[in-house]
Design a protein around this motif. Sequence first.
Motif, PDB file in Angstrom:
ATOM      1  N   TYR A  68       1.243  -1.427   0.083  1.00 12.12           N
ATOM      2  CA  TYR A  68       0.217  -0.167   0.494  1.00 12.12           C
ATOM      3  C   TYR A  68       1.153   1.257   0.132  1.00 12.12           C
ATOM      4  CZ  TYR A  68      -3.991   3.258   1.367  1.00 12.12           C
ATOM      5  OH  TYR A  68      -4.466   3.990   1.525  1.00 12.12           O
ATOM      6  N   PRO A  69       1.087   2.633  -1.157  1.00 12.42           N
ATOM      7  CA  PRO A  69      -0.630   2.828  -1.741  1.00 12.42           C
ATOM      8  C   PRO A  69      -0.167   1.907  -3.201  1.00 12.42           C
ATOM      9  CG  PRO A  69       1.166   4.369  -1.799  1.00 12.42           C
ATOM     10  CD  PRO A  69       1.358   3.877  -0.587  1.00 12.42           C
ATOM     11  N   TYR A  70       0.616   1.347  -3.480  1.00  9.05           N
ATOM     12  CA  TYR A  70       0.937   0.405  -4.461  1.00  9.05           C
ATOM     13  C   TYR A  70       1.081   1.650  -5.854  1.00  9.05           C
ATOM     14  CZ  TYR A  70      -1.971  -2.940  -1.726  1.00  9.05           C
ATOM     15  OH  TYR A  70      -2.695  -3.466  -1.175  1.00  9.05           O
ATOM     16  N   GLY A  71       1.953   2.342  -5.615  1.00  9.50           N
ATOM     17  CA  GLY A  71       2.316   3.480  -6.531  1.00  9.50           C
ATOM     18  C   GLY A  71       1.507   4.490  -7.134  1.00  9.50           C
ATOM     19  N   LEU A  72       0.035   4.526  -6.219  1.00 11.16           N
ATOM     20  CA  LEU A  72      -0.855   5.083  -7.086  1.00 11.16           C
ATOM     21  C   LEU A  72      -0.571   6.138  -6.912  1.00 11.16           C
ATOM     22  CD1 LEU A  72      -3.812   2.535  -6.062  1.00 11.16           C
ATOM     23  CD2 LEU A  72      -3.370   3.504  -8.094  1.00 11.16           C
ATOM     24  N   PRO A  73      -0.384   7.196  -5.825  1.00 16.19           N
ATOM     25  CA  PRO A  73      -0.856   8.328  -6.105  1.00 16.19           C
ATOM     26  C   PRO A  73       0.686   8.877  -7.014  1.00 16.19           C
ATOM     27  CG  PRO A  73       0.376   7.362  -3.786  1.00 16.19           C
ATOM     28  CD  PRO A  73       0.006   6.339  -4.815  1.00 16.19           C
ATOM     29  N   GLU A  74       1.930   8.358  -7.220  1.00 13.25           N
ATOM     30  CA  GLU A  74       3.063   8.815  -8.073  1.00 13.25           C
ATOM     31  C   GLU A  74       2.490   8.131 -10.037  1.00 13.25           C
ATOM     32  OE1 GLU A  74       3.500   6.389  -5.505  1.00 13.25           O
ATOM     33  OE2 GLU A  74       5.388   7.579  -4.406  1.00 13.25           O
ATOM     34  N   LEU A  75       1.460   7.575  -9.545  1.00 19.06           N
ATOM     35  CA  LEU A  75       1.122   6.410 -11.285  1.00 19.06           C
ATOM     36  C   LEU A  75      -0.090   7.980 -11.378  1.00 19.06           C
ATOM     37  CD1 LEU A  75       0.530   5.312 -13.773  1.00 19.06           C
ATOM     38  CD2 LEU A  75      -1.115   4.364 -12.452  1.00 19.06           C
ATOM     39  N   ILE A  76      -0.646   8.255 -10.409  1.00 21.80           N
ATOM     40  CA  ILE A  76      -1.774   9.557 -11.221  1.00 21.80           C
ATOM     41  C   ILE A  76      -1.153  10.886 -11.246  1.00 21.80           C
ATOM     42  CG2 ILE A  76      -3.914  10.903  -9.870  1.00 21.80           C
ATOM     43  CD1 ILE A  76      -4.271   8.151  -8.064  1.00 21.80           C
ATOM     44  N   ALA A  77       0.182  11.101 -10.141  1.00 17.56           N
ATOM     45  CA  ALA A  77       0.419  12.590 -10.689  1.00 17.56           C
ATOM     46  C   ALA A  77       0.921  12.070 -11.929  1.00 17.56           C
ATOM     47  CB  ALA A  77       1.815  12.377  -9.316  1.00 17.56           C
ATOM     48  N   THR A  99       3.315  18.591  -9.061  1.00 18.93           N
ATOM     49  CA  THR A  99       3.992  18.432  -7.324  1.00 18.93           C
ATOM     50  C   THR A  99       2.793  18.594  -6.630  1.00 18.93           C
ATOM     51  OG1 THR A  99       6.136  18.293  -8.761  1.00 18.93           O
ATOM     52  CG2 THR A  99       6.265  19.676  -5.778  1.00 18.93           C
ATOM     53  N   VAL A 100       1.986  19.122  -6.927  1.00 12.33           N
ATOM     54  CA  VAL A 100       1.265  20.160  -5.665  1.00 12.33           C
ATOM     55  C   VAL A 100       0.024  18.654  -5.287  1.00 12.33           C
ATOM     56  CG1 VAL A 100      -1.231  21.654  -5.652  1.00 12.33           C
ATOM     57  CG2 VAL A 100       1.228  22.332  -5.995  1.00 12.33           C
ATOM     58  N   LEU A 101      -0.246  18.005  -7.126  1.00 10.43           N
ATOM     59  CA  LEU A 101      -1.548  17.172  -6.787  1.00 10.43           C
ATOM     60  C   LEU A 101      -0.793  15.804  -6.017  1.00 10.43           C
ATOM     61  CD1 LEU A 101      -4.159  15.476  -7.272  1.00 10.43           C
ATOM     62  CD2 LEU A 101      -2.853  14.921  -9.531  1.00 10.43           C
ATOM     63  N   TYR A 102       0.578  15.719  -6.243  1.00  5.32           N
ATOM     64  CA  TYR A 102       0.867  14.078  -5.574  1.00  5.32           C
ATOM     65  C   TYR A 102       1.690  14.310  -4.082  1.00  5.32           C
ATOM     66  CZ  TYR A 102       4.977  10.910  -3.865  1.00  5.32           C
ATOM     67  OH  TYR A 102       5.910  10.230  -2.833  1.00  5.32           O
ATOM     68  N   MET A 103       1.605  15.227  -3.343  1.00  5.58           N
ATOM     69  CA  MET A 103       2.220  15.873  -2.313  1.00  5.58           C
ATOM     70  C   MET A 103       0.138  15.851  -1.201  1.00  5.58           C
ATOM     71  SD  MET A 103       4.630  16.601  -1.872  1.00  5.58           S
ATOM     72  CE  MET A 103       5.295  16.817  -0.033  1.00  5.58           C
ATOM     73  N   PHE A 104      -0.705  16.629  -2.477  1.00 10.72           N
ATOM     74  CA  PHE A 104      -1.931  16.437  -1.765  1.00 10.72           C
ATOM     75  C   PHE A 104      -2.373  14.679  -1.628  1.00 10.72           C
ATOM     76  CE2 PHE A 104      -6.473  15.887  -2.880  1.00 10.72           C
ATOM     77  CZ  PHE A 104      -7.327  16.179  -1.327  1.00 10.72           C
ATOM     78  N   LEU A 105      -2.023  14.550  -2.151  1.00  8.94           N
ATOM     79  CA  LEU A 105      -2.215  12.943  -2.245  1.00  8.94           C
ATOM     80  C   LEU A 105      -1.890  12.342  -1.596  1.00  8.94           C
ATOM     81  CD1 LEU A 105      -2.875  11.931  -6.534  1.00  8.94           C
ATOM     82  CD2 LEU A 105      -4.498  11.820  -4.767  1.00  8.94           C
ATOM     83  N   VAL A 106      -0.847  11.949  -1.279  1.00  8.50           N
ATOM     84  CA  VAL A 106       0.904  11.528  -0.042  1.00  8.50           C
ATOM     85  C   VAL A 106       0.217  11.939   1.347  1.00  8.50           C
ATOM     86  CG1 VAL A 106       2.628  11.467   0.196  1.00  8.50           C
ATOM     87  CG2 VAL A 106       2.449  10.956  -1.769  1.00  8.50           C
ATOM     88  N   GLN A 107      -0.374  13.393   1.623  1.00  5.85           N
ATOM     89  CA  GLN A 107      -0.322  13.627   2.636  1.00  5.85           C
ATOM     90  C   GLN A 107      -2.137  13.616   3.098  1.00  5.85           C
ATOM     91  OE1 GLN A 107       1.480  17.498   3.174  1.00  5.85           O
ATOM     92  NE2 GLN A 107       3.462  17.128   2.191  1.00  5.85           N
TER      93      GLN A 107
END
Length: 110
Positions: A68-77, A99-107
């Motif tokens: 988990y999270p299976y690389g989903l934040p990176e893939l989506i961003a 970058t903003v989307l990735y940080m939002f997804l991760v946090q």
Amino acid sequence: MPVSTGRSLLIIIAVAATTFATRAIPFLLFPKGKEIPPMVQYLGKVLPPAVIGMLIIYCFKSVSVFRYPYGLPELIAAVVVIVLHVWKRNNLLSIGAGTVLYMFLVQQVF
């Protein structure tokens, strides 16, 4: 460890001189009207995509797709960056939004 004023000034002068030199040397080596060597033209064509490729590999090297999270934040961003760049052709917009989307997804999401 605090840095003295004199040492700080020396660091600033060294960085400024180095930055100026890296900007000025190409104009000295290749003045207006002088033919640019084929090797330099070749490097100008192949290095930017090569550097981008290395940055992509570096960014994705530690992504684990097996937990988990299976690389989903990176893939989506990454998909958002690609779509925005193809659509708008604006580096700042696509990289900034990704970058903003990735940080939002991760946090907040994952």
